[in-house]
Write an enzyme that holds these catalytic residues in place. Sequence first.
Site, PDB file in Angstrom:
ATOM      1  N   PHE A 151      -4.503   5.373  -6.062  1.00 22.17           N
ATOM      2  CA  PHE A 151      -4.741   6.282  -4.937  1.00 22.17           C
ATOM      3  C   PHE A 151      -3.557   6.207  -3.995  1.00 22.17           C
ATOM      4  CE2 PHE A 151      -6.323   7.537  -0.770  1.00 22.17           C
ATOM      5  CZ  PHE A 151      -6.936   8.736  -1.073  1.00 22.17           C
ATOM      6  N   ASP A 236       2.936   0.698  -3.109  1.00 18.00           N
ATOM      7  CA  ASP A 236       2.036   1.260  -2.107  1.00 18.00           C
ATOM      8  C   ASP A 236       1.151   0.120  -1.614  1.00 18.00           C
ATOM      9  OD1 ASP A 236      -0.034   2.377  -0.680  1.00 18.00           O
ATOM     10  OD2 ASP A 236      -0.348   4.057  -2.054  1.00 18.00           O
ATOM     11  N   LYS A 265      -2.735   1.860   7.014  1.00 19.32           N
ATOM     12  CA  LYS A 265      -4.053   1.359   7.420  1.00 19.32           C
ATOM     13  C   LYS A 265      -4.045   0.283   8.522  1.00 19.32           C
ATOM     14  CE  LYS A 265      -6.933   3.034   3.736  1.00 19.32           C
ATOM     15  NZ  LYS A 265      -6.295   3.476   2.500  1.00 19.32           N
TER      16      LYS A 265
END
Length: 419
Positions: A151, A236, A265
């Site tokens: 993702f 990532d 995040k």
Amino acid sequence: MNAIHKHDFSTEAAPIPVGRATFDQVLAPTYAPSNMVPVRALGLDLWDQDGKRYLDFTGGIAVTALGHSHPAVMQALHEQADKLWHVGNGYTNEPVLRLATAFVQSTFAERAFFCNSGAEANEAAFKLARKYAHGKYGAHKSRIVSCLNSFHGRTLFTVSVGGQAKYTEGFEPLPPEITHIPYNDIEAARAALGDDVCALVVEPVQGEGGIVPAAPGYLQALRELCNAKGVLLIFDEVQCGMGRTGDLFAYMGYGVTPDILTVAKALGNGYPVAAMLTTNEIAAAFTVGTHGTTYGGNPLAAAVALKVLQTIYNPEFLARVKQAGQRLRQALQAIAGDYAQVFAEVRGSGLMLGMVLQGAYAGRAKEIAKAAEAQGLMVLIAGPDVVRFLPALVVSDAQIEEAGGLLRKALDAFLSAAK
Ligand SMILES: *Cc1c(COP(=O)(O)O)cnc(C)c1O
């Protein structure tokens, strides 16, 4: 319908409705949020509109790493809010200079690009990889290789690079020259890295895809393959970075350095901010005007992110994350053992853990998360088969114990309802 003034706010006496039902009337239906509406939170405690308390083991999906309302982060925000919020990219600002310097001092990176979300950080990374390869090797070197079940965000480019077809269905035509390979499969990576590949992107611990850590040797093998083929290696770490695994970044624990790292995040503890980190040589492919974003690196976001980075980048803090991760893992393993018909295994890294469902219980993670919420414990899922735990990194032993007790009650309720 198209009246310019549908409603006069200046004379409105009735309060605007804020119940959960209003969500279904006025929000785009992209989410199916819980029936409870949070209004206030402190540390790992959270209260809804009815005053019911919950223990938050979601961390806002790996965002509120220092817990809700962290005093030092709030102070950084308030102090900067009193000075300067925004100036635009025609000017730099002191907080962003400090933040970029802190990243250069604490990671492999020599350059930082700031933006507002994980998707934007990855978008920047993929664009940079293409620009760099086109300049160095030619426009034929455009292909991006990524892993199935990965993702990387929801912009059209990042969702296409992501390895879950259900997220791109209906959005075609998709950007071309993207290949997906199975995660943790070195031979598949070797076969995929043809002469047209500019970058390989991987999550050192897959998050949304089910909490799957890179197998020992996998990232090292990718590093060697990329070196041999002139391919940029992108990590990532939007979910697994910023202390989540017990290292500042997961790449440090694995001992494998990427060419480009993306982080978001937890970086702002809830304030939107993200970064793409890279080397001098690669960053030089982004010349003035080739890429940008209005809010990226604004003073408010940078001041908050610096405080978060300084708090996490501390050996004692990170050692405690590892210890808390062990504790939580042991607690979840004990539960998985006691409910062996439900769970196949506990997996993950640090405070990024998943309980994998099995047999007749496969596909029922959402029901277990709902049962936990009814007991006052907030947990996540990672796909239909994994119950996911991403508590704030400041979680205490007592909170881990409380969460275990609530989860057991939830499982008992779930199992008796399932009979
Ligand atoms: C959440 C996530 C993203 C996307 O971040 P947004 O801020 O939602 O755009 C990208 N990569 C990973 C690994 C993520 O977990």
